[in-house]
Design a protein around this motif. Sequence first.
Motif, PDB file in Angstrom:
ATOM      1  N   ASN A  38      -3.794  15.270   1.947  1.00 45.63           N
ATOM      2  CA  ASN A  38      -5.134  15.430   2.499  1.00 45.63           C
ATOM      3  C   ASN A  38      -5.555  14.214   3.322  1.00 45.63           C
ATOM      4  N   SER A  39      -6.397  14.479   4.310  1.00 45.59           N
ATOM      5  CA  SER A  39      -7.127  13.402   4.983  1.00 45.59           C
ATOM      6  C   SER A  39      -8.529  13.911   5.263  1.00 45.59           C
ATOM      7  N   ASP A  40      -9.401  12.999   5.683  1.00 42.89           N
ATOM      8  CA  ASP A  40     -10.790  13.356   5.996  1.00 42.89           C
ATOM      9  C   ASP A  40     -11.215  12.444   7.136  1.00 42.89           C
ATOM     10  N   GLY A  41     -12.387  11.855   7.099  1.00 47.26           N
ATOM     11  CA  GLY A  41     -12.775  10.930   8.152  1.00 47.26           C
ATOM     12  C   GLY A  41     -11.839   9.734   8.216  1.00 47.26           C
ATOM     13  N   ASN A  42     -11.729   9.139   9.408  1.00 45.69           N
ATOM     14  CA  ASN A  42     -10.766   8.052   9.623  1.00 45.69           C
ATOM     15  C   ASN A  42     -11.345   7.066  10.629  1.00 45.69           C
ATOM     16  N   GLY A  43     -11.013   5.776  10.449  1.00 48.02           N
ATOM     17  CA  GLY A  43     -11.505   4.775  11.390  1.00 48.02           C
ATOM     18  C   GLY A  43     -10.674   3.511  11.363  1.00 48.02           C
ATOM     19  N   ARG A  44     -11.169   2.496  12.015  1.00 45.52           N
ATOM     20  CA  ARG A  44     -10.452   1.234  12.154  1.00 45.52           C
ATOM     21  C   ARG A  44     -10.428   0.488  10.818  1.00 45.52           C
ATOM     22  N   GLY A  45      -9.260  -0.065  10.458  1.00 47.36           N
ATOM     23  CA  GLY A  45      -9.233  -0.882   9.258  1.00 47.36           C
ATOM     24  C   GLY A  45      -7.960  -0.789   8.453  1.00 47.36           C
ATOM     25  N   PHE A  46      -8.108  -0.530   7.178  1.00 46.39           N
ATOM     26  CA  PHE A  46      -7.034  -0.694   6.202  1.00 46.39           C
ATOM     27  C   PHE A  46      -6.667   0.651   5.583  1.00 46.39           C
ATOM     28  N   LEU A  47      -5.410   0.808   5.246  1.00 46.40           N
ATOM     29  CA  LEU A  47      -4.955   2.035   4.603  1.00 46.40           C
ATOM     30  C   LEU A  47      -5.582   2.177   3.224  1.00 46.40           C
ATOM     31  N   ASP A  48      -6.115   3.348   2.976  1.00 47.44           N
ATOM     32  CA  ASP A  48      -6.616   3.721   1.656  1.00 47.44           C
ATOM     33  C   ASP A  48      -5.807   4.929   1.214  1.00 47.44           C
ATOM     34  N   ALA A  49      -5.067   4.788   0.133  1.00 44.54           N
ATOM     35  CA  ALA A  49      -4.189   5.866  -0.327  1.00 44.54           C
ATOM     36  C   ALA A  49      -4.419   6.103  -1.812  1.00 44.54           C
ATOM     37  N   GLY A  50      -4.655   7.362  -2.165  1.00 49.72           N
ATOM     38  CA  GLY A  50      -4.819   7.729  -3.561  1.00 49.72           C
ATOM     39  C   GLY A  50      -4.019   8.975  -3.856  1.00 49.72           C
ATOM     40  N   GLY A  51      -3.776   9.232  -5.138  1.00 55.01           N
ATOM     41  CA  GLY A  51      -3.077  10.455  -5.480  1.00 55.01           C
ATOM     42  C   GLY A  51      -2.330  10.389  -6.778  1.00 55.01           C
ATOM     43  N   SER A  52      -1.508  11.404  -6.986  1.00 55.26           N
ATOM     44  CA  SER A  52      -0.665  11.465  -8.174  1.00 55.26           C
ATOM     45  C   SER A  52       0.290  10.279  -8.169  1.00 55.26           C
TER      46      SER A  52
END
Length: 744
Positions: free
Chosen positions: A420-434
């Motif tokens: 999944n993804s949603d809104g996106n912008g300039r900066g740092f990777l944010d990753a969550g999940g199993s």
Amino acid sequence: MRKILLLFFTFSITAAFAQQKTLSGYTKTSSDQEWEAEKKFDSYLQPANLDVWMKRLAGRPHHLGSAYGKQNAEFMRDLFKSWGYDAQIETYKVLFPTPKVRQLELVGPTKFTARLAEPALKEDATSGQTKEQLPTYNAWSADGDVTAELVFVNYGVPDDYDQLERMGIDVRGKIVIAKYGGSWRGIKPKVAQEHGAIGCLIYSDPEGDGYHQGDVYPKGPFRPQHGVQRGSVSDMPIYPGDPLTPGIGATEDAKRLDRKDAGNLLKIPVQPISYADAQPLLAALGGPVAPEKWRGALPFTYHVGPGAAKVHLKLEFDWKLVDCHNVIAKLKGSELPDEWVVRGNHHDAWVNGANDPISGMVALMEEARAVSELVKTGFRPKRTLVYCAWDGEEPSLIGSTEWVEHHATELQQKVVAYINSDGNGRGFLDAGGSHTLETLMDEVSRDVTDPQTGIPVRDRARAYKATTAVGAKARKDILDKKVLTLSALGSGSDYSPFFQHLGIPSLNLGYGGEDDGGEYHSIYDSYDMYVRFKDPKFAYGIALAKTAGRATLRLANADVLPFDFKAFSKTVNGYLTEVMTLLDNLRESTEVENQMIKDNVFVQAADPLIKYVPPTPKDAVPFLNFSSLQNALTSLEKASTLYADLRANNTVPNTNLTTLNETLYRAEQKLMADAGLPRRAWYRHTIYAPGFYTGYGVKTLPGIREGIEQRAWAEAQEQIEATAKAIERYTKEVEAASRILMMR
């Protein structure tokens, strides 16, 4: 310090860029083929496409049920078809209320009528499309016409009501006003309703969402005085999706509940307002001065009330069924067509939604287009790719939830993972999940370069976390950990039905942190705003396409799916330590508090208007028996270590490969509780869930943790046993995978 650390990471490029490594789940030969395909994939990505598509998709308001929302769905379907996908629109019939009457007035001690509208700006080309814009409102508010004294409740979370109780303030029969922040917005009216309030206002305080943060739009990116955050206030921690069809797809002929029987709908009226509209209401409050941590940035002394300030709130909605249009585009796998990798982003918005969600949607589209270019060269993914553009996410994850409920059996049989993804912008990777996908995402984030610094996005994210950590030990712990760590997923986007209802391994990916602003859910979330303040060159849109694209392709092409049970085992052991510590801390604090009550020791306020009420003694905290869960996790640790050892050389078994992979991706389903979580059976994952009183925020080991927090001791013990059984079922799958490997 921050600059020094960032420079350190700039020159500490990981060894992966100096020496190509074999990917997890691949042989040396297949790994080389995958690397070559990904190089070509990168070369096809064009930021100009994201720019053009955003301008088109965010050109007009496109909320659920809108004409332009349908046009956008058709536009995307046709693009997917032109790229060679089997694309179609799947439509559901769902409930979606829109306002007919909105009135808010201060009726005493002075008169004031709230504007409840956002003005168009000459600097923002789409802000004046008033005929198509949804007005400022909270979807799923109840109809109501109420007049009552006003009480300020800070963020409106349970702890704030505990504070009010200690101050001797009761909200029964009152209208409350709460700040945005501190929790998901839907928790605020839920808790207000539980405490007897008859109405709820939610406003954006400029301290956290306005001029206190920086220049306001259009001069800067922050929320202007009349900006309002729309949003859903359904009780989504009970269940998301169409309120009338819980657990089943909302097809034309679906059996529907009567609205009064929908378990996730509020009974009180709720209205969001700007800080310009909130200022006269808050300024009129009497009563005690608000506690220091409650005060915002408006230019007066914050009081709690109640008192002379009395407000009238009248809301009426059109409760109608509308069409919800999901775009589903499939690219059939060359070898394993009945194993699917599903990639999704929503396309509906509260208004124009350039950032939320179109910035993520156009990255997904470019990713899918680049894959189609790969296909033209003769490359075809082994597994089927399914690209989805969801409708109705904003009101309550409706499009994804209805599709998942409608196709649940097939999805549990076929889906390897959902990304999944949603809104996106300039900066740092944010990753969550199993956490079974942690190794996969560590390798992906190692191999994607940050467009601003030229270092791996994994390392830039770690440097950012280190520079913002509190304390030397926390900073050292972050720097010592050389691999990416996935965050746990709560709710708030379209992974939730896949992950927490069906048990499909899921990821949620995006970039941000240098794109702060106040346009969220307002008419100012526009193309003009985005290209000025968010990601002007769409460089991070391309970074998202590379990141999600690699995760998608590596899952689609892996010989053996790269699931890391050892990472999962370690993480869940950490969660168990947390809940056991929570219980011990609660026992200790209860003993101290009860002793203070017995000794008649409680704080007297300096403010004479505050009458502190001593708390009632609480029952002693018992000892819970965690042995079944500890034993289950010990067995899982052994099984996951054995599996990791057997897979260490990445050798692919000659036989039973299909059975092995099916065992791997279906293992997560064994963590589902048949009865679901207490008081919310729709959520079935025993390890991850949105909190009952946090909304988006995750609760890990949710049945156990929330049983302890709610002091429901018998329930907590039952959930320990239920979670242990789920871990035991999961461990058997890991053991079965190891047996297949030992047969080769």
